[in-house]
Design a protein around this motif. Structure first.
Motif, PDB file in Angstrom:
ATOM      1  N   ILE A  94       1.003  -0.782   0.228  1.00 29.96           N
ATOM      2  CA  ILE A  94      -0.003   0.024  -0.022  1.00 29.96           C
ATOM      3  C   ILE A  94       0.779   1.264  -0.029  1.00 29.96           C
ATOM      4  N   VAL A  95       1.599   1.694   0.896  1.00 30.65           N
ATOM      5  CA  VAL A  95       3.158   2.261   0.557  1.00 30.65           C
ATOM      6  C   VAL A  95       3.679   2.626  -0.928  1.00 30.65           C
ATOM      7  N   GLN A  96       3.756   1.266  -0.736  1.00 31.95           N
ATOM      8  CA  GLN A  96       4.958   1.654  -1.804  1.00 31.95           C
ATOM      9  C   GLN A  96       3.703   1.779  -3.563  1.00 31.95           C
ATOM     10  N   ARG A  97       2.756   1.199  -2.755  1.00 36.35           N
ATOM     11  CA  ARG A  97       2.035   2.107  -4.861  1.00 36.35           C
ATOM     12  C   ARG A  97       0.927   3.248  -4.190  1.00 36.35           C
ATOM     13  N   TYR A  98       0.919   3.418  -3.057  1.00 39.07           N
ATOM     14  CA  TYR A  98      -0.298   4.572  -3.104  1.00 39.07           C
ATOM     15  C   TYR A  98       0.241   6.364  -2.507  1.00 39.07           C
ATOM     16  N   TYR A  99       1.724   5.770  -1.769  1.00 34.64           N
ATOM     17  CA  TYR A  99       2.463   7.118  -0.746  1.00 34.64           C
ATOM     18  C   TYR A  99       3.467   7.298  -1.718  1.00 34.64           C
ATOM     19  N   LEU A 100       3.963   6.341  -2.524  1.00 31.30           N
ATOM     20  CA  LEU A 100       5.407   6.250  -3.058  1.00 31.30           C
ATOM     21  C   LEU A 100       5.314   6.465  -4.340  1.00 31.30           C
ATOM     22  N   GLU A 101       4.157   6.218  -5.097  1.00 33.33           N
ATOM     23  CA  GLU A 101       3.568   6.162  -5.993  1.00 33.33           C
ATOM     24  C   GLU A 101       4.285   5.083  -7.434  1.00 33.33           C
ATOM     25  N   MET A 129       7.440  -2.533  -8.518  1.00 36.70           N
ATOM     26  CA  MET A 129       6.938  -2.379  -7.284  1.00 36.70           C
ATOM     27  C   MET A 129       7.426  -4.625  -7.608  1.00 36.70           C
ATOM     28  N   SER A 130       7.238  -4.633  -8.560  1.00 35.60           N
ATOM     29  CA  SER A 130       7.439  -6.060  -8.818  1.00 35.60           C
ATOM     30  C   SER A 130       8.938  -6.766  -8.917  1.00 35.60           C
ATOM     31  N   GLU A 131       9.873  -5.005  -9.702  1.00 35.17           N
ATOM     32  CA  GLU A 131      11.197  -5.145  -9.892  1.00 35.17           C
ATOM     33  C   GLU A 131      11.462  -5.639  -8.051  1.00 35.17           C
ATOM     34  N   HIS A 132      11.283  -4.469  -7.556  1.00 32.32           N
ATOM     35  CA  HIS A 132      11.761  -3.612  -6.226  1.00 32.32           C
ATOM     36  C   HIS A 132      12.254  -5.450  -5.426  1.00 32.32           C
ATOM     37  N   MET A 133      10.240  -6.054  -5.225  1.00 36.27           N
ATOM     38  CA  MET A 133      10.092  -7.164  -4.309  1.00 36.27           C
ATOM     39  C   MET A 133      10.870  -8.350  -5.371  1.00 36.27           C
ATOM     40  N   GLN A 134      10.712  -8.194  -6.410  1.00 35.60           N
ATOM     41  CA  GLN A 134      11.619  -9.511  -7.057  1.00 35.60           C
ATOM     42  C   GLN A 134      10.683 -10.603  -7.025  1.00 35.60           C
ATOM     43  N   ALA A 135       9.885 -10.306  -7.466  1.00 33.06           N
ATOM     44  CA  ALA A 135       8.009 -10.951  -6.791  1.00 33.06           C
ATOM     45  C   ALA A 135       7.450 -10.681  -8.849  1.00 33.06           C
ATOM     46  N   ALA A 136       7.043 -11.963  -8.320  1.00 36.72           N
ATOM     47  CA  ALA A 136       6.450 -12.462 -10.342  1.00 36.72           C
ATOM     48  C   ALA A 136       5.253 -11.216  -9.896  1.00 36.72           C
ATOM     49  N   PRO A 137       4.685 -10.238 -11.439  1.00 31.85           N
ATOM     50  CA  PRO A 137       3.982  -8.760 -11.674  1.00 31.85           C
ATOM     51  C   PRO A 137       2.599  -9.715 -10.977  1.00 31.85           C
ATOM     52  N   GLY A 138       2.214 -10.618 -11.064  1.00 29.12           N
ATOM     53  CA  GLY A 138       0.911 -11.766 -10.898  1.00 29.12           C
ATOM     54  C   GLY A 138       0.862 -11.345  -9.311  1.00 29.12           C
ATOM     55  N   THR A 139       2.446 -12.065  -8.468  1.00 31.59           N
ATOM     56  CA  THR A 139       1.808 -11.626  -6.679  1.00 31.59           C
ATOM     57  C   THR A 139       1.701 -10.389  -6.616  1.00 31.59           C
ATOM     58  N   ILE A 140       2.173  -9.034  -7.029  1.00 38.71           N
ATOM     59  CA  ILE A 140       2.552  -8.166  -6.889  1.00 38.71           C
ATOM     60  C   ILE A 140       0.090  -7.735  -6.931  1.00 38.71           C
ATOM     61  N   LYS A 141      -0.655  -8.172  -8.197  1.00 36.65           N
ATOM     62  CA  LYS A 141      -1.451  -8.023  -8.067  1.00 36.65           C
ATOM     63  C   LYS A 141      -1.883  -8.832  -7.338  1.00 36.65           C
ATOM     64  N   TRP A 142      -1.904  -9.850  -6.460  1.00 34.64           N
ATOM     65  CA  TRP A 142      -2.733 -10.053  -5.232  1.00 34.64           C
ATOM     66  C   TRP A 142      -2.302  -9.488  -4.042  1.00 34.64           C
ATOM     67  N   LEU A 143      -1.128  -9.021  -3.874  1.00 40.87           N
ATOM     68  CA  LEU A 143      -0.742  -8.622  -2.973  1.00 40.87           C
ATOM     69  C   LEU A 143      -1.612  -6.989  -2.307  1.00 40.87           C
ATOM     70  N   LEU A 144      -1.746  -6.976  -3.946  1.00 37.14           N
ATOM     71  CA  LEU A 144      -2.403  -4.976  -3.981  1.00 37.14           C
ATOM     72  C   LEU A 144      -4.157  -5.115  -3.080  1.00 37.14           C
ATOM     73  N   ASN A 145      -4.408  -6.266  -4.523  1.00 36.38           N
ATOM     74  CA  ASN A 145      -5.540  -6.278  -4.641  1.00 36.38           C
ATOM     75  C   ASN A 145      -6.353  -7.228  -2.928  1.00 36.38           C
ATOM     76  N   THR A 146      -4.945  -8.182  -1.724  1.00 37.06           N
ATOM     77  CA  THR A 146      -5.510  -8.335  -1.101  1.00 37.06           C
ATOM     78  C   THR A 146      -5.830  -7.615   0.136  1.00 37.06           C
ATOM     79  N   ALA A 147      -4.377  -6.442  -0.568  1.00 36.64           N
ATOM     80  CA  ALA A 147      -4.632  -5.513   1.210  1.00 36.64           C
ATOM     81  C   ALA A 147      -5.696  -4.258   0.562  1.00 36.64           C
ATOM     82  N   ARG A 148      -6.258  -4.101  -0.543  1.00 39.91           N
ATOM     83  CA  ARG A 148      -7.127  -3.286  -0.670  1.00 39.91           C
ATOM     84  C   ARG A 148      -8.195  -3.270   0.153  1.00 39.91           C
TER      85      ARG A 148
END
Length: 184
Positions: free
Chosen positions: A138-145, A151-170
């Motif tokens: 949430i901080v990376q997406r909405y506060y750090l824009e 985010m995927s590159e930074h967290m070394q996670a697949a783009p699908g994982t990032i989408k899932w994490l964002l959707n779950t957190a939202r």
């Protein structure tokens, strides 16, 4: 050449004054970023300080053609997540909501300012009930824009994982906000 780029160059040439400039210029945002994830002011300050020191130790690896602040803030997010994992503790923001009020833009009308403060407190309280990893996305997406790709590159996670994490957190954040509003 901007001030940060000049400071990085000074630091790369062994001038510790470059680090002082970077800390002065970016410390507030670094601490705020860590605080949003850790929700502990002392831990956030420690994480920001450790991140600056780590950057100083590895400054020769930094590509000074790139902007410094995004690199710093990504490093802070990573360090805050590591700190949260290591300490595995959750701290509520209930006792200190003023720490993050500055994240919301002030409004011109007093009523709008009150509503913005109330919304800020609701969001902070809801964020405190997310896991550190959920808070981080949430901080990376909405506060750090950051984009999902960044985010995927930074967290070394697949783009699908990032989408899932964002959707779950939202979804969790929406539920928490609904629950908070219905209890008022």
């Amino acid at each position: 050449m901007d001030e940060s780029r000049n400071a990085v160059q000074r630091l790369k040439h062994g001038d510790i004054g470059g680090l002082e400039i970077l800390v002065t210029r970016h410390q507030v945002r670094a601490v705020r970023t860590a605080f949003l994830i850790l929700q502990d002011e002392t831990a956030a300050q420690d994480v920001a300080q450790e991140t600056f020191l780590r950057i100083h130790q590895h400054i020769h690896q930094f590509d000074d053609r790139l902007p410094f602040e995004p690199y710093l803030l990504k490093s802070v997010v990573h360090a805050a997540l590591n700190h949260a994992r290591h300490n595995a503790k959750f701290t509520s923001l209930d006792g200190n909501p003023a720490e993050v009020e500055s994240l919301l833009d002030g409004a011109d009308q007093p009523e709008a300012q009150v509503e913005a403060r109330e919304l800020s407190q609701e969001i902070l309280h809801a964020l405190s009930n997310l896991s550190p990893r959920q808070r981080a996305v949430i901080v990376q997406r909405y506060y750090l824009e950051m984009s999902e790709k960044e985010m995927s590159e930074h967290m070394q996670a697949a783009p699908g994982t990032i989408k899932w994490l964002l959707n779950t957190a939202r979804a969790r954040l929406r539920d928490l906000l609904r629950t908070e509003r219905s209890s008022q």
